[in-house]
Write a protein that holds these residues in place. Sequence first.
Motif, PDB file in Angstrom:
ATOM      1  N   TYR A 391      25.804 -29.404  -9.225  1.00 37.10           N
ATOM      2  CA  TYR A 391      26.786 -28.727 -10.360  1.00 37.10           C
ATOM      3  C   TYR A 391      25.661 -27.385 -10.927  1.00 37.10           C
ATOM      4  N   CYS A 392      24.550 -27.834 -11.408  1.00 40.98           N
ATOM      5  CA  CYS A 392      23.731 -26.868 -12.044  1.00 40.98           C
ATOM      6  C   CYS A 392      23.353 -25.938 -10.943  1.00 40.98           C
ATOM      7  N   LEU A 393      23.128 -26.441  -9.889  1.00 39.78           N
ATOM      8  CA  LEU A 393      22.680 -25.243  -8.599  1.00 39.78           C
ATOM      9  C   LEU A 393      23.649 -24.446  -8.372  1.00 39.78           C
ATOM     10  N   ARG A 394      24.883 -24.815  -8.537  1.00 41.49           N
ATOM     11  CA  ARG A 394      26.215 -23.848  -8.176  1.00 41.49           C
ATOM     12  C   ARG A 394      26.162 -22.830  -9.296  1.00 41.49           C
ATOM     13  N   HIS A 395      25.764 -23.314 -10.524  1.00 41.04           N
ATOM     14  CA  HIS A 395      25.725 -22.327 -11.658  1.00 41.04           C
ATOM     15  C   HIS A 395      24.639 -21.698 -11.662  1.00 41.04           C
ATOM     16  N   ASP A 396      23.535 -21.620 -10.771  1.00 37.47           N
ATOM     17  CA  ASP A 396      22.301 -20.838 -11.102  1.00 37.47           C
ATOM     18  C   ASP A 396      21.677 -21.271 -12.354  1.00 37.47           C
ATOM     19  N   VAL A 397      21.626 -22.599 -12.781  1.00 34.90           N
ATOM     20  CA  VAL A 397      20.875 -22.707 -14.037  1.00 34.90           C
ATOM     21  C   VAL A 397      19.978 -24.064 -13.476  1.00 34.90           C
ATOM     22  N   PRO A 398      18.751 -24.131 -14.309  1.00 37.40           N
ATOM     23  CA  PRO A 398      17.977 -25.196 -13.859  1.00 37.40           C
ATOM     24  C   PRO A 398      18.629 -26.553 -13.781  1.00 37.40           C
ATOM     25  N   ALA A 399      18.233 -27.468 -12.903  1.00 35.47           N
ATOM     26  CA  ALA A 399      18.856 -28.944 -12.642  1.00 35.47           C
ATOM     27  C   ALA A 399      18.283 -29.697 -13.529  1.00 35.47           C
ATOM     28  N   ASP A 400      17.052 -29.659 -13.830  1.00 34.74           N
ATOM     29  CA  ASP A 400      16.355 -30.573 -14.475  1.00 34.74           C
ATOM     30  C   ASP A 400      15.874 -29.900 -15.860  1.00 34.74           C
ATOM     31  N   ALA A 401      14.802 -30.616 -16.424  1.00 34.25           N
ATOM     32  CA  ALA A 401      14.095 -30.071 -17.651  1.00 34.25           C
ATOM     33  C   ALA A 401      13.272 -28.634 -17.355  1.00 34.25           C
ATOM     34  N   GLY A 402      13.514 -28.171 -16.113  1.00 31.75           N
ATOM     35  CA  GLY A 402      12.832 -26.798 -15.943  1.00 31.75           C
ATOM     36  C   GLY A 402      13.318 -25.959 -16.890  1.00 31.75           C
ATOM     37  N   TRP A 403      14.631 -25.776 -17.471  1.00 32.62           N
ATOM     38  CA  TRP A 403      15.014 -24.821 -18.322  1.00 32.62           C
ATOM     39  C   TRP A 403      14.148 -24.910 -19.545  1.00 32.62           C
ATOM     40  N   LEU A 404      13.224 -25.823 -19.924  1.00 34.14           N
ATOM     41  CA  LEU A 404      12.571 -25.911 -21.426  1.00 34.14           C
ATOM     42  C   LEU A 404      11.498 -24.622 -21.023  1.00 34.14           C
ATOM     43  N   GLY A 405      10.801 -24.577 -19.903  1.00 33.39           N
ATOM     44  CA  GLY A 405       9.835 -23.768 -19.497  1.00 33.39           C
ATOM     45  C   GLY A 405      10.449 -22.068 -19.940  1.00 33.39           C
ATOM     46  N   GLU A 406      11.569 -21.957 -19.529  1.00 35.47           N
ATOM     47  CA  GLU A 406      12.144 -20.675 -19.786  1.00 35.47           C
ATOM     48  C   GLU A 406      12.392 -20.391 -21.316  1.00 35.47           C
ATOM     49  N   VAL A 407      12.824 -21.719 -22.203  1.00 36.64           N
ATOM     50  CA  VAL A 407      12.772 -21.287 -23.395  1.00 36.64           C
ATOM     51  C   VAL A 407      11.505 -21.269 -24.023  1.00 36.64           C
ATOM     52  N   ARG A 408      10.511 -21.820 -23.551  1.00 31.60           N
ATOM     53  CA  ARG A 408       9.166 -21.734 -24.116  1.00 31.60           C
ATOM     54  C   ARG A 408       8.652 -20.185 -23.938  1.00 31.60           C
ATOM     55  N   GLN A 409       9.011 -19.599 -22.846  1.00 29.34           N
ATOM     56  CA  GLN A 409       8.541 -18.322 -22.614  1.00 29.34           C
ATOM     57  C   GLN A 409       9.426 -17.233 -23.676  1.00 29.34           C
ATOM     58  N   TYR A 410      10.496 -17.378 -23.609  1.00 33.10           N
ATOM     59  CA  TYR A 410      11.463 -16.695 -24.456  1.00 33.10           C
ATOM     60  C   TYR A 410      10.888 -16.876 -25.964  1.00 33.10           C
ATOM     61  N   GLU A 411      10.323 -17.999 -26.150  1.00 36.58           N
ATOM     62  CA  GLU A 411       9.791 -18.194 -27.775  1.00 36.58           C
ATOM     63  C   GLU A 411       8.517 -17.651 -28.108  1.00 36.58           C
ATOM     64  N   LYS A 412       7.635 -17.354 -26.787  1.00 36.91           N
ATOM     65  CA  LYS A 412       6.456 -16.826 -26.975  1.00 36.91           C
ATOM     66  C   LYS A 412       6.598 -15.236 -27.182  1.00 36.91           C
ATOM     67  N   GLN A 413       7.680 -14.557 -26.177  1.00 37.83           N
ATOM     68  CA  GLN A 413       7.796 -13.259 -26.050  1.00 37.83           C
ATOM     69  C   GLN A 413       8.657 -12.837 -27.378  1.00 37.83           C
ATOM     70  N   ILE A 414       9.662 -13.609 -27.675  1.00 34.50           N
ATOM     71  CA  ILE A 414      10.835 -12.956 -28.763  1.00 34.50           C
ATOM     72  C   ILE A 414      10.516 -13.785 -29.947  1.00 34.50           C
TER      73      ILE A 414
END
Length: 418
Positions: A391-414
């Motif tokens: 379901y996550c794959l169909r919605h083009d969002v991380p299927a596992d805890a990989g989303w946390l890396g994107e949040v960390r990057q946003y935290e660092k940059q923004i």
Amino acid sequence: MTRLIEQAFALARQRFEDVGIDVEQALAQLDRIPISMHCWQGDDVRGFENPQGALTGGIQATGNYPGRATNANQLRADLERAISLIPGPKRVNLHAIYLESETPVERNAIEPAHFRHWVEWARTHRLGLDFNPSCFSHPLSSDGFTLAHADPAIRRFWIEHCQASRRVSAYFGEQLGTPSVMNIWVPDGMKDLTVDRLAPRQRLLSALDEVISQPLDPRHHIDAVESKLFGIGAESYTVGSNEFYMGYATSRQVALTLDAGHFHPTEVISDKISTAMLFVPRLLLHVSRPVRWDSDHVVLLDDETQAIAHEIVRHNLLDKVHIGLDFFDASINRIAAWVIGTRNARKALLRALLEPVELLRRLESDGDYTARLAMLEEQKSLPWQAVWEAYCLRHDVPADAGWLGEVRQYEKQILNQR
């Protein structure tokens, strides 16, 4: 990774077919259930009216994690980042204190124009909006009373605020083509022993009747009322108790709000859903996680969250129950809190949709409680996680805890630059 997810999904789909579940039908239904994300997680319930003001009315956000949103553009950007990591349809829930104005606006004078940027943003991102009057953190709520206040002038101010809020809510629904659910919660109560419990409730009853007296198109606006057991500063007496609002919602046929943290520690709202739906037209759920009562922790995929989802799905209440989240944790990354809580709420809904309800209902009707219990337990081990990842794959969002890396990057940059 994608190939492995697709292979696991094919196997899981067959397993669910063996117990009579059409996985594709379940996923299609899941895509019709919006979850309303609460904006106040992003800024610790500060708002933009007076963001440095102290919180009152039993509300408290604890922690000092860096990166709190301090204006509407920051908050919308943070919401966008969170939304991009959560599969399925979403809404955003606003409080009146999140208005945008270059000059101060009294709460009883708020207008749709003060929220037009929110509407434009929601339209761009294909989101519905919900709304709440903000009857707290204001000089005229400093003694703990608003709609039930003994002073007619103060009571009039809050009535007008709630009336103005209804107009804003209806504007949301009209502009976005989906009804805005407007929830009325007031902190009114007393810290110590109360002699007259009746008069404040009489005043609250009369004030609420005046608030909702103007008919509004239900295609644009839905009224909801919310109870609470007690609050900080109202430990001994809360005017808007569960009994008060259950009676009010039933007699006035408005939606009743059930908040997971607003009852005794041994009470759960999942057990109240089927009863309340016998008497009220709609329910609004505030899914939260109480820890030793109403502490509004991030939603987990725990027993109560799952039980709430089961009650909605088992009784086919998806068109009568509105699902919103309500927590605010300032001790962790605020975007991560949104993502964790909202993904967990949607996981619970998916698991409920994958339950063989008709089989379980038939076993119960036949009196085969042994098989009922066995099947209830066995279905917990079916491979729902493989369905979730697909379901996550169909919605083009991380299927596992990989989303946390994107949040960390946003935290660092923004976030760390604020």
